[in-house]
Design a protein around this motif. Structure first.
Motif, PDB file in Angstrom:
ATOM      1  N   GLY A 273       0.753  -1.280   0.034  1.00 19.85           N
ATOM      2  CA  GLY A 273      -0.036  -0.182  -0.042  1.00 19.85           C
ATOM      3  C   GLY A 273       0.811   1.224  -0.107  1.00 19.85           C
ATOM      4  O   GLY A 273       2.021   1.122   0.059  1.00 19.85           O
ATOM      5  N   TYR A 274       0.171   2.582  -0.214  1.00 23.17           N
ATOM      6  CA  TYR A 274       0.942   3.582  -0.047  1.00 23.17           C
ATOM      7  C   TYR A 274       1.129   4.061   1.479  1.00 23.17           C
ATOM      8  O   TYR A 274       0.288   3.900   2.206  1.00 23.17           O
ATOM      9  CB  TYR A 274       0.296   4.834  -0.697  1.00 23.17           C
ATOM     10  N   GLY A 275       2.370   4.664   1.802  1.00 25.53           N
ATOM     11  CA  GLY A 275       2.682   5.137   3.113  1.00 25.53           C
ATOM     12  C   GLY A 275       4.039   5.819   3.278  1.00 25.53           C
ATOM     13  O   GLY A 275       4.622   6.083   2.413  1.00 25.53           O
ATOM     14  N   HIS A 276       4.382   5.879   4.344  1.00 25.07           N
ATOM     15  CA  HIS A 276       5.723   6.507   4.777  1.00 25.07           C
ATOM     16  C   HIS A 276       7.186   5.970   4.368  1.00 25.07           C
ATOM     17  O   HIS A 276       7.898   6.556   4.122  1.00 25.07           O
ATOM     18  CB  HIS A 276       5.768   7.034   6.159  1.00 25.07           C
ATOM     19  N   TRP A 277       6.860   4.640   4.029  1.00 23.68           N
ATOM     20  CA  TRP A 277       8.050   4.014   4.006  1.00 23.68           C
ATOM     21  C   TRP A 277       8.612   4.361   2.432  1.00 23.68           C
ATOM     22  O   TRP A 277       9.982   4.249   2.395  1.00 23.68           O
ATOM     23  CB  TRP A 277       7.594   2.466   3.714  1.00 23.68           C
TER      24      TRP A 277
END
Length: 355
Positions: free
Chosen positions: A254-258
């Protein structure tokens, strides 16, 4: 590089130089990352935690979510969404000629790539089977015939879901093929008599003939049986050639801070292989699968010069129309003002060479 003896056992619960556990899963502003880790010995035996639940960046669906999905969720497109299957791009061709300073990628379908880098041929999440467990047969053929592959120097696996870890395909490989896998997944390969299996935690690395393999975080999870949820880790891979070219294979995420953290840690990524499909219904899949617009944002977050979409047009895994991921990623790329030639929206079987 000398292979580590099979009897070597190292106890490891995390990468000692890096944030771990729940901190690693939730900290998006923990300050600058430490220097890149020294490559670990290949094929070392390691002991891992019993579970990696603390690495989740979102809770797994509970009973209420399953009840809602049973009421209103759709697992396949309707007839109109399936009507474009004959138009899915499929253009198999010969693999490009390369040398040790050339990087080339060929999309075999789904998350399976033939990556030529630093003189090596690397397969990512190889799935050459027509069908995977619990899913209708693939809607486009494999883009590269198995017999047309050159010698496979290494395989990287992102996680253990059936559409990324395919036992029938892996049985075709010699058992001494170097395999790079997430923490905890080595046992699966050892049971199948693979002898050169390197397990890595997030932010750890190994090397093979001068090419560096870094395992990096992803917003996803793992499960292969009824009793092994999150017992093995999940993530992506950054491959760095001796000449400095970098390819980021995101796996499933998914989309995120990583993404921004990966971009900070590995500047100068030349090509990001990013998933754009299996995203509808959004409320159900948002945490673990990027949609096309999020994939474009992810490419920008990691600072990639180019992006090649994947994880669409091969297996029908969710409810969006089969061609929608391609049309949406092209529109999102244009809206972002990015050069059209840097979107490598390949057909299944297509190749590009990084000059």
């Amino acid at each position: 590089m000398t292979q580590q003896p099979e009897s070597t056992t190292i106890t490891s619960t995390s990468a000692p130089h890096e944030e771990t556990g729940a901190q690693a899963a939730t900290s998006s502003a923990a300050g600058p990352l430490p220097p890149l880790a020294e490559p670990r010995p290949p094929a070392e035996r390691r002991v891992w935690p019993r579970t990696f639940h603390d690495r989740l960046t979102a809770p797994l669906p509970g009973l209420k979510a399953f009840a809602r999905f049973a009421r209103e969720g759709a697992v396949r497109p309707g007839p109109e969404g399936l009507a474009d299957i004959p138009r899915l791009p499929f253009e198999p061709g010969p693999l490009p000629r390369v040398d040790a300073r050339t990087v080339a990628v060929t999309w075999a379908g789904h998350a399976s790539w033939v990556v030529r880098i630093g003189g090596l041929t690397v397969l990512t999440d190889p799935v050459w089977s027509r069908r995977i467990l619990g899913t209708p047969a693939r809607v486009t053929p494999v883009g590269v015939a198995w017999e047309a592959l050159p010698h496979i120097d290494a395989v990287v696996i992102s996680h253990n879901h059936y559409d990324h870890l395919d036992a029938p395909t892996l049985r075709r490989l010699p058992r001494d093929t170097p395999v790079f896998v997430p923490a905890g997944l080595g046992r699966w390969f050892h049971r199948r008599r693979f002898t050169r299996v390197t397990e890595l935690d997030w932010w750890e690395a190994a090397e093979l003939h001068g090419v560096r393999f870094d395992f990096v975080p992803a917003h996803h999870w793992s499960k292969r049986t009824l009793v092994d949820t999150c017992r093995t880790l999940w993530g992506g891979w950054v491959l760095t050639a001796p000449a400095g070219q970098r390819v980021y294979f995101a796996g499933d995420t998914g989309y995120g801070h990583w993404f921004s953290r990966i971009g900070d840690r590995y500047p100068g990524i030349d090509l990001a292989l990013l998933p754009i499909g299996a995203y509808d219904p959004r409320w159900w899949l948002r945490d673990v699968h990027c949609d096309p617009e999020e994939a474009v944002r992810a490419a920008q977050d990691v600072g990639a010069r180019r992006m090649a979409p994947m994880h669409w047009g091969t297996f029908v895994l969710s409810a969006e129309p089969v061609l929608e991921p391609l049309t949406r990623v092209r529109a999102a790329w244009e809206r972002a003002g990015l050069p059209r030639e840097d979107l490598w929206d390949l057909p299944v079987g297509g190749s590009r060479v990084l000059e």
